[in-house]
Design an enzyme around this catalytic site. Sequence first.
Site, PDB file in Angstrom:
ATOM      1  N   ASN A 218       7.758  -8.284   7.309  1.00  0.00           N
ATOM      2  CA  ASN A 218       6.390  -8.323   7.096  1.00  0.00           C
ATOM      3  C   ASN A 218       5.786  -9.478   7.979  1.00  0.00           C
ATOM      4  OD1 ASN A 218       5.791  -6.396   4.908  1.00  0.00           O
ATOM      5  ND2 ASN A 218       6.769  -8.054   3.340  1.00  0.00           N
ATOM      6  N   ASP A 227       5.610  -1.778   4.147  1.00  0.00           N
ATOM      7  CA  ASP A 227       5.373  -0.813   3.292  1.00  0.00           C
ATOM      8  C   ASP A 227       6.123   0.675   3.563  1.00  0.00           C
ATOM      9  OD1 ASP A 227       3.884  -2.391   1.569  1.00  0.00           O
ATOM     10  OD2 ASP A 227       1.931  -1.412   2.105  1.00  0.00           O
ATOM     11  N   GLU A 253      10.829  -6.282  -2.831  1.00  0.00           N
ATOM     12  CA  GLU A 253      11.563  -5.696  -2.395  1.00  0.00           C
ATOM     13  C   GLU A 253      13.127  -5.194  -2.942  1.00  0.00           C
ATOM     14  OE1 GLU A 253      12.321  -9.968  -0.735  1.00  0.00           O
ATOM     15  OE2 GLU A 253      10.562  -8.652  -1.549  1.00  0.00           O
TER      16      GLU A 253
END
Length: 333
Positions: A218, A227, A253
């Site tokens: 991220n 995503d 996650e």
Amino acid sequence: MVHEKSCLIDVPTAEHPRPAAAATLLELMHAQGEVERLSEREQLLSSLLISVNAVLWAIDWETRRVLYVSPAYERVFGRSASLLLADYREWRNSIHPEDLDYAERSLARVLEQGTVEDREYRIITADGQIRWLSDKCYINQQVEPGKPVIVVGIAEDITEKKQLELELHRLATTDVLTQTSNRRHFFECANQAFDTACAQGAPLAFLLLDIDDFKEVNDSYGHLEGDQVLRRIAESGRGILRRGDLFGRIGGEEFAVVLPGCVPEMALLVAERLGKEIQNLSFNYEGQAFGVTISQGLANLTEQDTTLDNLFARADTAMYEAKRLGKNRVLAG
């Protein structure tokens, strides 16, 4: 002196009865009026039946002969009413194979209860469409010895209602991003699978998997790319797992899997295959390729496990141990 003639109506009396021809004419006019009124009522009833988007029907229970079916049958079923009137099996053959046993058993309850109002089943139209019906039926008269049992009913097309219900259920039970089960739904199903395994003495495995260093993905490539990683991992899981296995995203996650009927050796092979499949995934961000790995914790059902929480706790501990030992591996707890 001139006398004007009086205009008198010839009213029949006992002494002066009406001529037979006149009486017959009045009777014919009265009969014609009745016929016209009946015709008007029939036309009105016919118009109402045509406009009603529900199938009205009646059958002789003993012979299974269809005595009546309304015009909506052809619109809803896409089949000829004349064929149904000739052979009851036309209706039976249109029922979805998975619902046929239920539809027949629920219809038979009308003999015991007099009415059945909670029947819902699917049909397959002549052009292959699947539609849902809500079918209410009842015996239309007191059954007397020697007299036929007539069952009448009304079948309403509730396809749009069912589709809305299914969509609402999907939204309530599915993780929007990955299209896997959400946490609540996953654990509801997992607890059911646990209870079934315990009752049957069958094997069951619980697998937890967590993406290694997902925060770096991220931070380096952005949340949109993160995503995409989650979606691709979900696709890999769906591709590897069996039809009856449970798979869901239970955290940011973190994913979980329940493998009903899976012995420990086989569960380990599934976990290893899943890890390799995800390790082989390739991602690209602005020309820069990268990949991800997962750490997994596996727990198999034992006689000491009294709740699903026992399995979950062991799998969770094993997963964090896998991370501590270097990630990208499976450990059994």
